[in-house]
Design a protein around this motif. Structure first.
Motif, PDB file in Angstrom:
ATOM      1  N   MET A  82     102.378 -55.564  64.203  1.00  0.00           N
ATOM      2  CA  MET A  82     103.017 -55.081  62.925  1.00  0.00           C
ATOM      3  C   MET A  82     101.278 -55.405  62.043  1.00  0.00           C
ATOM      4  N   LEU A 103     107.153 -57.068  70.601  1.00  0.00           N
ATOM      5  CA  LEU A 103     107.395 -57.789  69.340  1.00  0.00           C
ATOM      6  C   LEU A 103     106.277 -58.604  69.202  1.00  0.00           C
ATOM      7  N   PHE A 115     109.719 -55.514  58.294  1.00  0.00           N
ATOM      8  CA  PHE A 115     110.443 -55.935  59.222  1.00  0.00           C
ATOM      9  C   PHE A 115     110.065 -55.163  60.590  1.00  0.00           C
ATOM     10  N   ARG A 116     111.047 -55.056  61.484  1.00  0.00           N
ATOM     11  CA  ARG A 116     111.270 -53.738  62.794  1.00  0.00           C
ATOM     12  C   ARG A 116     112.330 -53.600  63.819  1.00  0.00           C
ATOM     13  N   LYS A 117     112.455 -52.306  63.500  1.00  0.00           N
ATOM     14  CA  LYS A 117     113.550 -52.422  64.357  1.00  0.00           C
ATOM     15  C   LYS A 117     113.158 -50.894  65.272  1.00  0.00           C
ATOM     16  N   LYS A 150     125.631 -59.594  70.288  1.00  0.00           N
ATOM     17  CA  LYS A 150     125.336 -58.734  68.853  1.00  0.00           C
ATOM     18  C   LYS A 150     126.537 -57.772  68.883  1.00  0.00           C
ATOM     19  N   ARG A 183     117.133 -54.719  73.801  1.00  0.00           N
ATOM     20  CA  ARG A 183     116.028 -53.755  73.315  1.00  0.00           C
ATOM     21  C   ARG A 183     115.965 -54.488  71.618  1.00  0.00           C
ATOM     22  N   SER A 184     116.411 -55.075  71.043  1.00  0.00           N
ATOM     23  CA  SER A 184     115.972 -56.298  70.394  1.00  0.00           C
ATOM     24  C   SER A 184     115.054 -57.332  70.741  1.00  0.00           C
ATOM     25  N   ALA A 185     114.650 -57.702  71.608  1.00  0.00           N
ATOM     26  CA  ALA A 185     113.770 -58.345  72.288  1.00  0.00           C
ATOM     27  C   ALA A 185     113.002 -57.849  72.456  1.00  0.00           C
ATOM     28  N   GLY A 186     112.569 -56.849  73.179  1.00  0.00           N
ATOM     29  CA  GLY A 186     111.731 -55.773  72.617  1.00  0.00           C
ATOM     30  C   GLY A 186     111.484 -54.665  74.071  1.00  0.00           C
ATOM     31  N   PHE A 244     103.205 -48.595  63.686  1.00  0.00           N
ATOM     32  CA  PHE A 244     102.964 -49.358  64.777  1.00  0.00           C
ATOM     33  C   PHE A 244     101.809 -49.399  65.491  1.00  0.00           C
ATOM     34  N   MET A 246     111.512 -48.502  63.744  1.00  0.00           N
ATOM     35  CA  MET A 246     111.854 -48.146  62.375  1.00  0.00           C
ATOM     36  C   MET A 246     111.059 -48.852  61.597  1.00  0.00           C
ATOM     37  N   LYS A 247     110.591 -48.292  60.653  1.00  0.00           N
ATOM     38  CA  LYS A 247     109.994 -49.793  59.293  1.00  0.00           C
ATOM     39  C   LYS A 247     110.809 -50.638  58.620  1.00  0.00           C
ATOM     40  N   LEU A 273     119.462 -58.275  61.407  1.00  0.00           N
ATOM     41  CA  LEU A 273     119.408 -56.788  61.954  1.00  0.00           C
ATOM     42  C   LEU A 273     119.106 -56.513  62.811  1.00  0.00           C
ATOM     43  N   CYS A 274     117.080 -56.968  62.212  1.00  0.00           N
ATOM     44  CA  CYS A 274     116.021 -56.003  63.141  1.00  0.00           C
ATOM     45  C   CYS A 274     115.740 -57.024  64.484  1.00  0.00           C
ATOM     46  N   ASP A 275     114.671 -56.949  64.849  1.00  0.00           N
ATOM     47  CA  ASP A 275     114.201 -57.285  65.758  1.00  0.00           C
ATOM     48  C   ASP A 275     113.522 -58.714  65.700  1.00  0.00           C
ATOM     49  N   ASN A 276     114.397 -59.402  67.024  1.00  0.00           N
ATOM     50  CA  ASN A 276     113.348 -61.400  66.505  1.00  0.00           C
ATOM     51  C   ASN A 276     112.351 -61.446  66.081  1.00  0.00           C
ATOM     52  N   MET A 277     111.855 -61.553  65.054  1.00  0.00           N
ATOM     53  CA  MET A 277     110.153 -61.971  65.494  1.00  0.00           C
ATOM     54  C   MET A 277     110.137 -62.743  63.829  1.00  0.00           C
TER      55      MET A 277
END
Lengths: 209, 656
Positions: free
Chosen positions: B398, B393, A136-138, B202, B217-220, B406, A141-142, A42-46
């Protein structure tokens, strides 16, 4: 040499007025893997990020009833990172329909002399613990999945004992005051994590007994 | 029958249920065989003569019996019983005495035969109808089959073969129908199609709608577009009619502003004289190419995602164009950003978005102007945007400890380490997308112009020759080329001028073989002048090298002589060489503009008028070099300067 003038007015801008929106839940140890898989999707791709932190909670007991609490946290996996000092205010008593717990939050990075400084200021350490898990991060959101362990000998972070057989899951977001729409995003994200974990707002003041 | 002695032919009419049947009788054998001799001859019994026959017949008659007696009546009873089988007996049937009528047995046999035949015929006709009777084969005695085994084998094989054929045909039909069914199901099944969609995009379920996310957005990405598409079931299909080839049970509905396809056009042109016709770039010539086998929804979603990325890139570029202060401000008009990398040059970045099927027909009859779309820069823009996404990302963002907000790792140190403003600004990325792309465009332009200069010089000037070796591996901001100036035929001897040109964003840095570093600006003329001056220096260097080979001594050499007419490009160079025996000397002066001048100095003894003088007593002084004469270099034989020089040197060196 003259001392620089001290501004009497408190600082109001910048990062002082950030609010933290929080949702919490927990999962048993057995369910951790599936939860991590789901979060990974679900979260960002990292690459998944693990952490090991040591947190100390300092209290300043004043004449009034409620002590002033400050949380100092450092990373054990990244020893050169600066300490992180955090103040969390009382949860905002707004309308009950708000989906997340909202409270004032002040975050400050500090150097490695922070514990001595707090001791000098008059704070006394109340308790400390070690937390390790995944983060995780989205977007903004953390999501932190952490296992808390109790420190048996004060100051010795090697000797720890697990507090429970479950993991604490926290969904948090930092936003300036007034942006209530982010709680909607948090709620929809929390919906996607059901039925693995139920994230809900837990009022810490109701936990005291 | 032994009774018959001759051919007798008569017919017996037998009364039975059917029509009367006439039977013809013929005696089977005429003569009886009495004896067979040893050699095979048969002796027949001689036939009875008439009288003998009569006598024989007469013996048979029983004269004691009457014709109609009661005993006949008793004997006729069994006859009646016999005849009772035929109830349709007609009157006046001649009653023969069964013992007296010799044909009775024949008649009986025939009658029974006829009965059998009639029964058989009836049975067959009943069996033929197949309603009441059926034939079953009687198992044959296997010992009766005396057919040879080979035939048996062949027949068995054939029968098995036919059976196998039938089974195979049936199986084939069955498997074909199953495959067809599966194919149909696969193609028509909404759920399996949805599964395929989900494996690449998705999706999430909101209420009873299926929504998807095609944004980055999910790729940054931080672009505020929602990028939501909806998955709908394609139900407007008439199952009775033939299903079209490209039927898909699933359809996607993309946001209306992402329809069509888009690309970013980056081009460099000469500066437009007037600013009036800006913002009208809407050319579109790239047809969407679809790979065979991709679904329609995939193509649609990919195109929409591309449009979104192009929009994000253009929004970022225009935001930077407005915010960043530069010497020459960038112009943002409609869907175009115009900036000036070099004076006289214009870089235009435009977002070309064509929506839907109706193409802009005004643009299709295009003027055949050269395609100045720099695809490399468009690709680089996409890449840089994706890199920016990736940086958002990266794990550098992190927080450690986990409760920190962040942000870049180094920015977190700003507080504890007490950074000042300059340090903080150095930490932040101060080069935006627009600046980067302008730098890249400048470099590309400079590189192409350098190449053009070198090539034009190379084609214009034959002596000396100029060679350029471009390196394959370049940077976006830097390329390099090695320029060699040589004379044809003398590459090994005269290789002193080797220049390494490093083409940067705005300047060209030249490194000479002897270590000198010269920095040229972006002006085209500077490079050209420099190369011309190097070429003239090369000629003089060549003479110097040639002298070494030929055994001549170099008396003087100067790269930049201060004598003679002043050159407008660079400086003239000169060299003086003396022959091995010292009698002759050649002086060369070469300038980029003034050309070359060659003088030869002769020994005094060769001058026409030898000045008589009292000072010079001895004759040996006449071997010294005296006056010099200019050589008509253009009339000299030889294809290039060095060759001519070699010939001159060879001519001035007498053979011993």
């Amino acid at each position: 040499m003259e001392a620089p003038p001290v501004t009497a007015m408190p600082v109001t801008g910048g990062t002082i007025n950030m609010m933290e929106y929080l949702l919490q839940g927990s999962v048993l140890d057995q369910a951790l893997e599936s939860l991590l898989h789901r979060l990974r999707g679900l979260c960002d791709n990292m690459e998944p990020e693990t952490f090991t932190d040591h947190e100390l909670v300092y209290l300043l007991k004043g004449q009034q009833g409620n002590p002033f609490i400050l949380r100092a946290r450092r990373s054990l996996s990244h020893p050169t990172s600066p300490w992180h000092l955090r103040y969390l205010g009382q949860p905002e008593v707004g309308d009950k329909s708000r989906h997340a717990l909202v409270r004032n939050c002040v975050d400050v990075a500090a150097s490695h002399s922070l514990p001595e400084f707090l001791n000098e200021m008059g704070f006394r350490m109340d308790h400390e613990f070690v937390a390790n898990g995944h983060i995780f991060r989205k977007g903004a959101m953390k999501i932190v999945v952490s296992k808390l362990s109790r420190i048996l000998v004060p100051g010795n972070t090697e000797n720890t004992e697990r507090l429970s057989l479950s993991y604490l899951v926290e969904l948090s977001l930092l936003a300036p005051a007034g942006q209530d729409t982010v709680s909607e995003d948090m709620r929809s994200f929390a919906e996607q994590l059901k039925p693995l974990v139920h994230l809900e707002k837990i009022d810490p003041s109701k936990q005291r007994h | 029958m032994s009774l018959l002695s001759s051919f007798l032919y008569f017919s017996i009419t037998i009364m039975s249920g059917g029509p009367p049947v006439s039977v013809s009788i013929e005696s089977s054998c005429e003569k009886q065989v009495q004896e067979v001799a040893l050699d095979g001859t048969e002796t027949y019994v001689p036939p009875l003569s008439m009288s003998q026959n009569l006598a024989k017949l007469a013996q048979r008659i029983d004269f004691s019996q009457g014709s109609e007696s009661e005993e006949d009546g008793a004997e006729s009873e069994p006859k009646d019983r016999e005849w009772s089988k035929e109830p349709e007996e007609e009157e006046g049937t001649v009653k023969f005495q069964p013992s007296l009528w010799p044909w009775d047995s024949v008649r009986n046999n025939l009658r029974s035969a006829l009965t059998e035949m009639c029964v058989l015929y009836d049975v067959l006709s009943v069996v033929k109808e197949k309603k009441y009777m059926a034939l079953d084969p009687v198992s044959q005695d296997p010992a009766a089959n005396k057919t040879p085994q080979v035939f048996q084998l062949i027949s068995k094989k054939k029968s098995l073969g036919t059976a196998a054929q039938l089974l195979l045909k049936g199986a084939e039909k069955l498997s074909k129908s199953v495959a067809e069914n599966q194919e149909n199901r696969r193609q028509r099944d909404f759920n399996s199609e949805l599964l395929r969609l989900r494996s690449q995009w998705k999706l999430r379920k909101v209420g009873d709608k299926i929504l998807g996310d095609l944004s980055y957005r999910s790729a940054g990405s931080l672009f505020p577009h929602h990028g939501t598409f909806e998955v709908i079931k394609n139900t407007d299909i008439d199952l009775d009619k033939k299903i079209p080839e490209d039927y898909c049970p699933l359809d996607v509905q993309i946001p209306s502003d992402l329809e069509g396809s888009a690309y970013i056009k980056v081009s460099i042109q000469k500066q437009a004289p007037d600013i009036g016709d800006l913002g009208t770039v809407n050319l579109f010539r790239r047809p969407p190419k679809t790979k065979a086998g991709t679904q329609a929804w995939h193509v649609k979603l990919e195109a929409a995602q591309n449009v979104l990325l192009c929009k994000e890139i253009f929004a970022q570029l225009s935001r930077e164009a407005v915010q960043i202060k530069s010497q020459i401000p960038h112009i943002v008009v409609k869907n175009q950003i115009i900036s000036q990398p070099f004076p006289g040059l214009q870089l235009s970045i435009s977002l070309c978005h064509s929506t839907g099927e109706k193409k802009n027909h005004k643009a299709s009859p295009e003027k055949p102007k050269p395609d100045d779309h720099l695809y490399v820069l468009e690709h680089n823009l996409h890449q840089m945007m994706r890199e920016f996404h990736k940086q958002q990302l990266s794990s550098v963002v992190m927080p450690h400890p986990a409760s920190a907000p962040f942000g870049h790792k180094r920015m977190r140190l700003a507080g504890p380490q007490a950074y000042d403003k300059s340090e903080i600004s150095s930490l932040q990325h101060n080069e935006g997308l627009l600046e980067k792309i302008i730098k890249q465009a400048k470099h590309i332009f400079l590189r192409s112009r350098t190449a053009r200069t070198i090539d034009s010089l190379a084609s214009r000037i034959e002596d000396p020759q100029i060679q350029a070796h471009w390196s394959n591996i370049n940077d976006v901001y830097e390329s390099s080329v090695k320029v060699l100036i040589t004379s044809q035929g003398y590459e090994q001897i005269c290789k002193s001028i080797q220049l390494q040109l490093n083409i940067g964003v705005e300047q060209i840095r030249v490194v000479h073989r002897d270590g000198r570093v010269v920095t040229l600006s972006h002006q085209e003329q500077e490079l050209q002048d420099f190369l011309l001056s190097q070429m003239s220096q090369h000629q003089v260097h060549a003479v110097q090298q040639l002298a070494k080979v030929m055994g001549w001594h170099v008396l003087s050499f100067s790269n930049h002589v201060g004598l003679g007419p002043v050159e407008s490009i660079g400086n003239a160079s000169a060299v003086t060489v003396a022959s091995p025996n010292g009698e002759y000397a050649i002086s060369v002066r070469n300038g980029p503009e003034s050309g070359c001048k060659v003088l030869v100095q002769f020994p005094r003894s060769q001058t026409k008028e030898l000045p008589k003088s009292d000072v010079i007593q001895e004759a040996k002084w006449s071997h010294l070099r005296g006056p010099s004469k200019e050589v008509h270099w253009s009339k000299m034989e030889g294809r290039n300067f060095v060759y001519k020089m070699e010939l001159l040197m060879a001519a001035l060196t007498p053979c011993p």
